[in-house]
Motif scaffolding. Sequence first.
Motif, mmCIF file in Angstrom:
data_model
loop_
_atom_site.group_PDB
_atom_site.id
_atom_site.type_symbol
_atom_site.label_atom_id
_atom_site.label_comp_id
_atom_site.label_asym_id
_atom_site.label_seq_id
_atom_site.Cartn_x
_atom_site.Cartn_y
_atom_site.Cartn_z
ATOM 1 N N LEU A 83 1.634 0.429 -3.778
ATOM 2 C CA LEU A 83 2.768 -0.405 -2.977
ATOM 3 C C LEU A 83 2.695 0.486 -1.624
ATOM 4 C CD1 LEU A 83 5.275 -1.187 -5.766
ATOM 5 C CD2 LEU A 83 3.679 -2.595 -4.633
ATOM 6 N N ARG A 84 2.595 1.827 -1.699
ATOM 7 C CA ARG A 84 2.801 2.496 -0.414
ATOM 8 C C ARG A 84 1.453 2.349 0.515
ATOM 9 N NH1 ARG A 84 4.663 6.845 -3.891
ATOM 10 N NH2 ARG A 84 2.552 7.599 -4.200
ATOM 11 N N ALA A 85 0.286 2.087 -0.269
ATOM 12 C CA ALA A 85 -0.848 1.838 0.443
ATOM 13 C C ALA A 85 -0.483 0.409 1.131
ATOM 14 C CB ALA A 85 -2.007 1.889 -0.724
ATOM 15 N N ILE A 121 -8.269 -6.423 6.826
ATOM 16 C CA ILE A 121 -7.879 -5.179 6.024
ATOM 17 C C ILE A 121 -7.468 -5.547 4.685
ATOM 18 C CG2 ILE A 121 -6.424 -3.173 6.007
ATOM 19 C CD1 ILE A 121 -5.966 -3.631 8.934
ATOM 20 N N VAL A 122 -8.356 -5.155 3.840
ATOM 21 C CA VAL A 122 -7.895 -5.254 2.322
ATOM 22 C C VAL A 122 -7.360 -4.173 1.750
ATOM 23 C CG1 VAL A 122 -9.219 -5.442 0.103
ATOM 24 C CG2 VAL A 122 -10.163 -6.753 1.890
ATOM 25 N N VAL A 123 -6.302 -4.260 0.906
ATOM 26 C CA VAL A 123 -5.462 -3.419 0.483
ATOM 27 C C VAL A 123 -5.514 -3.749 -1.101
ATOM 28 C CG1 VAL A 123 -3.400 -4.640 0.604
ATOM 29 C CG2 VAL A 123 -3.306 -1.954 0.321
ATOM 30 N N GLY A 124 -5.758 -2.729 -1.909
ATOM 31 C CA GLY A 124 -5.724 -3.113 -3.402
ATOM 32 C C GLY A 124 -4.284 -2.797 -3.926
ATOM 33 N N VAL A 125 -3.739 -3.626 -4.640
ATOM 34 C CA VAL A 125 -2.606 -3.404 -5.388
ATOM 35 C C VAL A 125 -2.474 -3.671 -6.733
ATOM 36 C CG1 VAL A 125 -1.037 -3.997 -3.197
ATOM 37 C CG2 VAL A 125 -1.623 -5.760 -4.863
#
Length: 153
Positions: A30-32, A19-23
């Motif tokens: 940050l919620r993502a 799972i890739v999350v962009g920050v």
Amino acid sequence: MTEQHAHRFERGTDGPKVIVVGVDGSASSLRAAAYAGGLARRQHALLAVVYVQPVLAAGAALGAPVAETTDEIAEGLVAQIREATERVRGIFDVRWEFHTFRGDPYGGLVKAADELTADAVVVGASEQAGHRIVGSVAVRLVKAGRWPVTVVP
């Protein structure tokens, strides 16, 4: 076998493996990351936290220390993520990696998702008013139609 069907789920292994999350340090990103962390934990997936360092040629031409500033942001994000994982160690264990890519946010996340063989992408909703007209990174990722995309408000 066509390219579309080359990636098949196996019995007992359905669900995302990466799972890739962009920050970017924004509240929505940050919620993502928190949402993606919970998803990764429940799915026993690898959480790939991605920061896309902007390439600001104009700033660099004027002598602005752009690379140093974006490196500092990346280091700060890694420190925040490490601190959060330490607080929940033993309660919620999540396998995670931090990656930095250079470019515009959309292009960087596409490159990250491709290189990391993402099964899902999570991003925060844009907090910029102009994106309602032009289209946010999240909308562009959804329109690309290459991964399931979750947009966290």
